[in-house]
Scaffold this motif. Structure first.
Motif, PDB file in Angstrom:
ATOM      1  N   ARG A  46     129.231 151.348  51.763  1.00 48.40           N
ATOM      2  CA  ARG A  46     128.679 151.401  52.650  1.00 48.40           C
ATOM      3  C   ARG A  46     129.711 150.108  53.999  1.00 48.40           C
ATOM      4  O   ARG A  46     130.322 149.876  54.038  1.00 48.40           O
ATOM      5  CB  ARG A  46     127.189 150.255  52.213  1.00 48.40           C
ATOM      6  CG  ARG A  46     126.726 150.089  53.547  1.00 48.40           C
ATOM      7  CD  ARG A  46     125.251 149.302  53.251  1.00 48.40           C
ATOM      8  NE  ARG A  46     125.031 148.492  52.820  1.00 48.40           N
ATOM      9  CZ  ARG A  46     125.082 146.859  53.086  1.00 48.40           C
ATOM     10  NH1 ARG A  46     125.092 147.195  54.414  1.00 48.40           N
ATOM     11  NH2 ARG A  46     125.599 146.145  52.093  1.00 48.40           N
ATOM     12  N   THR A  47     129.808 150.742  55.011  1.00 49.01           N
ATOM     13  CA  THR A  47     130.458 150.633  56.370  1.00 49.01           C
ATOM     14  C   THR A  47     129.163 150.282  57.484  1.00 49.01           C
ATOM     15  O   THR A  47     130.044 149.840  58.634  1.00 49.01           O
ATOM     16  CB  THR A  47     131.747 151.603  56.837  1.00 49.01           C
ATOM     17  OG1 THR A  47     131.262 152.556  57.086  1.00 49.01           O
ATOM     18  CG2 THR A  47     132.657 150.849  55.463  1.00 49.01           C
ATOM     19  N   ALA A  48     128.333 151.080  58.132  1.00 54.71           N
ATOM     20  CA  ALA A  48     127.175 150.675  59.174  1.00 54.71           C
ATOM     21  C   ALA A  48     127.495 149.362  59.153  1.00 54.71           C
ATOM     22  O   ALA A  48     127.197 148.015  58.613  1.00 54.71           O
ATOM     23  CB  ALA A  48     126.570 151.278  58.238  1.00 54.71           C
ATOM     24  N   SER A  49     127.515 149.100  60.301  1.00 55.56           N
ATOM     25  CA  SER A  49     127.532 148.100  60.957  1.00 55.56           C
ATOM     26  C   SER A  49     125.510 147.409  61.023  1.00 55.56           C
ATOM     27  O   SER A  49     124.846 148.081  61.189  1.00 55.56           O
ATOM     28  CB  SER A  49     127.732 147.880  62.893  1.00 55.56           C
ATOM     29  OG  SER A  49     127.365 148.302  63.049  1.00 55.56           O
ATOM     30  N   ARG A  50     125.229 145.735  61.676  1.00 54.33           N
ATOM     31  CA  ARG A  50     124.241 145.775  61.661  1.00 54.33           C
ATOM     32  C   ARG A  50     123.622 146.618  63.403  1.00 54.33           C
ATOM     33  O   ARG A  50     124.577 146.986  64.264  1.00 54.33           O
ATOM     34  CB  ARG A  50     124.538 144.323  62.887  1.00 54.33           C
ATOM     35  CG  ARG A  50     124.742 143.582  61.373  1.00 54.33           C
ATOM     36  CD  ARG A  50     124.394 141.956  61.559  1.00 54.33           C
ATOM     37  NE  ARG A  50     124.557 140.974  60.285  1.00 54.33           N
ATOM     38  CZ  ARG A  50     124.155 139.496  60.438  1.00 54.33           C
ATOM     39  NH1 ARG A  50     124.155 139.050  61.290  1.00 54.33           N
ATOM     40  NH2 ARG A  50     124.179 139.164  59.406  1.00 54.33           N
ATOM     41  N   ALA A  51     122.310 146.976  64.112  1.00 50.45           N
ATOM     42  CA  ALA A  51     121.461 147.277  64.892  1.00 50.45           C
ATOM     43  C   ALA A  51     123.185 146.110  66.119  1.00 50.45           C
ATOM     44  O   ALA A  51     123.429 145.384  66.191  1.00 50.45           O
ATOM     45  CB  ALA A  51     120.982 147.122  64.876  1.00 50.45           C
ATOM     46  N   SER A  52     123.715 147.946  67.239  1.00 49.31           N
ATOM     47  CA  SER A  52     123.953 147.058  67.909  1.00 49.31           C
ATOM     48  C   SER A  52     123.474 146.119  69.075  1.00 49.31           C
ATOM     49  O   SER A  52     124.423 145.570  70.069  1.00 49.31           O
ATOM     50  CB  SER A  52     124.472 148.232  68.665  1.00 49.31           C
ATOM     51  OG  SER A  52     123.546 148.936  69.545  1.00 49.31           O
ATOM     52  N   GLY A  53     122.498 145.765  69.750  1.00 57.84           N
ATOM     53  CA  GLY A  53     121.916 144.644  70.031  1.00 57.84           C
ATOM     54  C   GLY A  53     121.971 143.224  70.039  1.00 57.84           C
ATOM     55  O   GLY A  53     122.641 142.645  68.536  1.00 57.84           O
ATOM     56  N   ARG A  54     122.763 142.692  70.648  1.00 58.49           N
ATOM     57  CA  ARG A  54     123.169 141.636  70.746  1.00 58.49           C
ATOM     58  C   ARG A  54     122.508 139.872  71.196  1.00 58.49           C
ATOM     59  O   ARG A  54     121.513 139.941  71.879  1.00 58.49           O
ATOM     60  CB  ARG A  54     124.867 140.897  71.156  1.00 58.49           C
ATOM     61  CG  ARG A  54     124.495 141.242  72.705  1.00 58.49           C
ATOM     62  CD  ARG A  54     125.283 140.827  73.887  1.00 58.49           C
ATOM     63  NE  ARG A  54     125.767 139.031  73.223  1.00 58.49           N
ATOM     64  CZ  ARG A  54     125.730 138.036  73.783  1.00 58.49           C
ATOM     65  NH1 ARG A  54     124.376 138.213  75.042  1.00 58.49           N
ATOM     66  NH2 ARG A  54     126.298 137.262  73.024  1.00 58.49           N
ATOM     67  N   GLY A  55     122.600 138.651  70.327  1.00 56.27           N
ATOM     68  CA  GLY A  55     122.148 138.058  70.738  1.00 56.27           C
ATOM     69  C   GLY A  55     122.549 136.767  71.153  1.00 56.27           C
ATOM     70  O   GLY A  55     123.557 137.490  71.241  1.00 56.27           O
ATOM     71  N   ARG A  56     122.435 135.803  70.943  1.00 54.84           N
ATOM     72  CA  ARG A  56     123.033 134.565  71.521  1.00 54.84           C
ATOM     73  C   ARG A  56     124.122 134.284  71.107  1.00 54.84           C
ATOM     74  O   ARG A  56     123.852 134.014  70.096  1.00 54.84           O
ATOM     75  CB  ARG A  56     122.158 133.855  72.547  1.00 54.84           C
ATOM     76  CG  ARG A  56     122.586 132.622  73.285  1.00 54.84           C
ATOM     77  CD  ARG A  56     121.553 130.897  73.678  1.00 54.84           C
ATOM     78  NE  ARG A  56     120.896 130.780  71.688  1.00 54.84           N
ATOM     79  CZ  ARG A  56     121.502 129.501  71.652  1.00 54.84           C
ATOM     80  NH1 ARG A  56     122.321 129.519  72.305  1.00 54.84           N
ATOM     81  NH2 ARG A  56     120.916 129.100  70.783  1.00 54.84           N
ATOM     82  N   LEU A  57     124.857 133.911  71.549  1.00 58.30           N
ATOM     83  CA  LEU A  57     126.774 133.520  70.952  1.00 58.30           C
ATOM     84  C   LEU A  57     126.418 132.183  70.468  1.00 58.30           C
ATOM     85  O   LEU A  57     125.965 131.851  70.655  1.00 58.30           O
ATOM     86  CB  LEU A  57     127.604 133.464  72.701  1.00 58.30           C
ATOM     87  CG  LEU A  57     128.937 133.374  71.566  1.00 58.30           C
ATOM     88  CD1 LEU A  57     129.437 134.314  70.977  1.00 58.30           C
ATOM     89  CD2 LEU A  57     129.887 133.137  73.450  1.00 58.30           C
ATOM     90  N   GLY A  58     126.568 132.443  68.947  1.00 55.06           N
ATOM     91  CA  GLY A  58     126.691 131.224  68.899  1.00 55.06           C
ATOM     92  C   GLY A  58     125.236 131.296  67.106  1.00 55.06           C
ATOM     93  O   GLY A  58     125.151 130.427  66.683  1.00 55.06           O
ATOM     94  N   ALA A  59     124.925 132.440  67.115  1.00 53.71           N
ATOM     95  CA  ALA A  59     123.800 132.876  66.273  1.00 53.71           C
ATOM     96  C   ALA A  59     122.544 131.652  66.417  1.00 53.71           C
ATOM     97  O   ALA A  59     121.767 132.351  65.544  1.00 53.71           O
ATOM     98  CB  ALA A  59     124.463 133.036  65.383  1.00 53.71           C
TER      99      ALA A  59
END
Length: 736
Positions: A46-59
């Motif tokens: 499996r190589t699919a990434s997470r959803a492309s929407g980004r959160g705040r830098l630093g999680a």
């Protein structure tokens, strides 16, 4: 940075300078290779990434300094030139354009070794109009494939854009790379990947030949390499970026890499130079090396020190991209001198790198990401991001003193605890049995892709015998069925049968990196009283999933069973500081502290069990018992007596338990008074303890009342008689 010609095996990189002020300041090697080899086994995982929407830098776990977005015009270079130490032949890699006898070297000419023409001068200048719509303002940087220019797009609201040119207009390799970009890079749409707008051509000012340019969005800010060097300069010493900040960068990079993998593209050339932070966001800015996953013919660009060792023979894969992420994080987080030579394909060991010794989980993430065997690396960017998030939680919890819990994607939660039973004997926290520990440790979640997953979900049996029967009758055999049989056999107490089931499960394992058999092997060894063997198995699991809580808890329990209290304390502390829902770790840490005569440490840990926990009362009771037990020949201190009494008064307990604890507190106070009240200050008022003055007579009366009350609650006549005798013996003499 120079580009090598096509070859099956990359040439040896140039020697690293003897003195390196910072690893990011050293020159790295980049170049293309061609290979017709097919992908190695394991890349189909499996190589699919997470959803492309980004959160705040630093999680949301760490604050990363914001990088202001600069005025684009300020990025234009006044005197664009390529320093001589970065001039290399694009065909053979030889040094070109070098000065002699103090005279500067030529910026253009022919390679003395192979005759290939070179030209390191910009080809576009201020005022040039490219493609009929892009007005050039000047050069802003020199990259792996040549000069990069700032321009305005007069057709789209004068927006700022970047034009990326070629190293040499006559070089077929570079032109092929540009054509490849033009063909498929317009498909890329991710907030953390630079946007490709267009591909245009413009005549070379010297030859008149048409030169291709990629038109990309302008990303203001600084590259991670620039940020690292700036941090180095501000610190005034060799100091890498803070580890939390570096992990935050990794968690922003991995979704972008995973997104490319999900659309069958490989980035290939990740390094700090190719990632820019602007504001709170990161972007991958150089797509010159991006290729399709099934492309085994076009030139492959790489950077020495970051590239996976198998590139020359196996080509680029998801695993080789994962490798570059691990190397990038390593270069940013440690003083990595020698990363292009001595440590070209390895990492410094923890005994040579203090950060790795301090944060073993982080070291293990990097070690797995950069494993020599591609199959043993993380299967996907998503998997690496999951583990890196767990490591960030651990790092921030240790650094701030605040728990940073999070749900695991591979392990179930701790539904029961081990070692939380408080004893009425001389040891308030007895060591739990190995079998009890093995039965309580969390289990891996069921793989929903397993062919028998649906069948397992439908099984409702809870008794071991019924569960074994249901699993044995499952219509389809699978590794998940076998692993659940392992656990069921263990619950029956049949470890030999459990081992047989595990052997059968191992034969069904398709992924060489599957760590689950090692987890169950560790559970069997622990339950069988072989903690050393259990630790070996759990170490393998920790290497595979270093961001998880469960392996550290298992290692702590195994080390405690083996008598290695130092290691046990270290792992228990990692677990407890990170997540207060793992109460087994709190009781375990208290036990090993007591074993190391660190009584105050044990009390502090027990007090930290939150009042929202179902084990809060048990922890408080244990703390009271520890406080009221003398250490060796040293009696209990007066402050501990008063604190234990206050905590007891606040607890909601049944009558018998409260009376027993009251007797413990009063016995401790009586022993302190009989010892001459050591440590008491003359000016301190004679405070009471549980309604009794701190005098021998009053404490005797208090203990008598406790013993008689316990006698009335005794379950047998023998216990009742013993308590009455105890009450009579403690009662002070009276005249009535």
């Amino acid at each position: 940075m120079h580009t090598l010609t096509q070859s099956i095996v990359p040439p040896k990189p140039p020697e690293e300078p003897q003195q390196t002020p910072h690893p990011l300041a050293t020159r790295t090697e980049s170049g293309p290779i061609t290979t017709g080899s097919s992908s190695f086994p394991g890349t189909s995982r499996r190589t699919a990434s997470r959803a492309s929407g980004r959160g705040r830098l630093g999680a949301g776990l760490v604050d990363v300094p914001v990088v202001p977005v600069k005025d684009p015009a300020s990025a234009v270079l006044d005197d664009p030139s390529v320093s001589e130490n970065k001039r290399f032949c694009n065909n053979c890699g030889a040094e070109v354009g070098r000065g002699t006898d103090g005279a500067p070297g030529p910026a253009e000419g022919e390679c003395h070794k192979c005759g290939q023409a070179f030209n390191f001068r910009p080809r576009l200048f201020r005022g040039d109009l490219v493609g009929g719509q892009y007005e050039v303002l000047g050069s802003i940087a020199y990259g792996g494939l040549g000069w990069i220019y700032l321009a305005k797009d007069h057709n789209v609201s004068d927006r700022w854009v970047v034009l990326k040119g070629m190293i040499d207009t006559g070089d077929a390799t570079s032109m092929a790379s540009a054509v490849a970009e033009r063909r498929f890079l317009a498909e890329v749409e991710h907030p953390n990947v630079v946007k490709i707008y267009n591909f245009v051509q413009h005549p070379d000012p010297n030859t008149g030949n048409l030169v291709g340019y990629i038109v990309m969005e302008y990303v203001g800010g600084q590259s991670l390499r620039q940020l690292a060097l700036e941090h180095h300069r501000e610190a005034g010493r060799a100091e890498p970026l803070p580890i939390g900040q570096v992990i935050a960068y990794g968690l922003e990079i991995l979704p972008a890499i995973g997104y490319l993998h999900s659309i069958d593209m490989l980035y290939c050339d990740l390094k700090p130079d190719n990632v820019i932070q602007h504001g709170e966001q990161l972007k991958l800015i150089d797509l010159g090396a991006v290729r399709k996953t099934d492309d085994y013919e076009s030139p492959l660009f790489f950077t020495s020190g970051y590239a996976a060792p198998e590139l020359a023979t196996e080509g680029a894969t998801v695993a080789s991209d994962i490798y570059t992420v691990g190397r990038t994080l390593a270069v940013l987080s440690i003083e990595f001198a020698g990363y292009t030579s001595r440590y070209k394909h390895t990492l410094p060991a923890p005994d040579a790198e203090p950060l790795f010794a301090l944060f073993s989980s982080y070291y293990r993430v990097l070690k797995r990401a950069t494993h020599a065997d591609p199959v043993q690396r993380f299967a996907s960017a998503e998997e690496m991001a999951d583990q890196l998030t767990g490591v960030l939680r651990e790092v921030m919890a240790l650094g701030t003193g605040r728990p940073r819990p999070g749900l695991s994607t591979v392990f179930g939660v701790e539904t029961r605890t081990f070692g939380s039973v408080v004893s009425e004997g001389p040891e308030p926290l007895p060591l739990p049995s190995p079998a009890d520990v093995a039965s309580v440790l969390p289990l891996p979640l069921i793989d929903t892709d397993d062919p028998a997953a649906a069948v397992l979900a439908s099984i409702t049996a809870t008794e071991p015998a019924e569960l074994v029967a249901a699993l044995t009758a499952a219509p389809q055999d699978s590794i998940e069925v076998r692993l659940r049989l392992v656990k069921a056999r263990m619950e029956q107490g049949d470890l030999r049968a459990a081992s047989s089931e595990l052997d059968a499960a191992r034969r069904l394992v398709a992924d060489p990196a599957d760590w689950r058999p090692n987890w169950y092997r560790g559970l069997i060894a622990l339950a069988g009283g072989h903690p050393k063997a259990a630790r070996e198995s759990f170490e393998h699991v920790y290497d595979a999933v270093p961001g998880e809580i469960a392996p550290k808890l298992a290692l702590a329990a195994s080390a405690e069973q083996e008598g290695d209290h130092f290691s046990a304390a270290r792992y228990y502390e990692l677990v407890w500081r990170t997540d207060h829902s793992y109460v087994s770790a709190a009781f375990g840490l208290a036990r090993v502290y007591l074993a190391q005569t660190a009584r105050n440490g044990a009390i502090e840990v027990l007090h930290s069990v939150p009042d929202t926990s179902s084990h809060h009362v048990a922890a408080q009771v244990a703390a009271i018992k520890v406080k009221t037990r003398p250490t060796g020949q040293t009696p209990v201190a007066e402050p501990d007596i008063h604190d234990a009494a206050k905590r007891l008064e606040r607890l909601v307990l049944d009558a018998e338990r409260r009376t027993r604890l009251s007797a413990d507190v009063l016995e401790a106070a009586y022993g302190w008074v009989k010892a001459g009240k050591p440590g008491a200050h003359p000016a301190t008022p004679n405070r009471q303890v549980l309604g009794c003055d701190l005098s021998e007579r009053e404490l005797r009366f208090g203990l008598e009342r406790c013993y008689r009350a316990l006698a009335r609650l005794a379950g047998t006549a023998e216990q009742r008689h013993a308590l009455v005798d105890k009450a009579n013996s403690i009662r002070p003499r009276t005249f009535t």
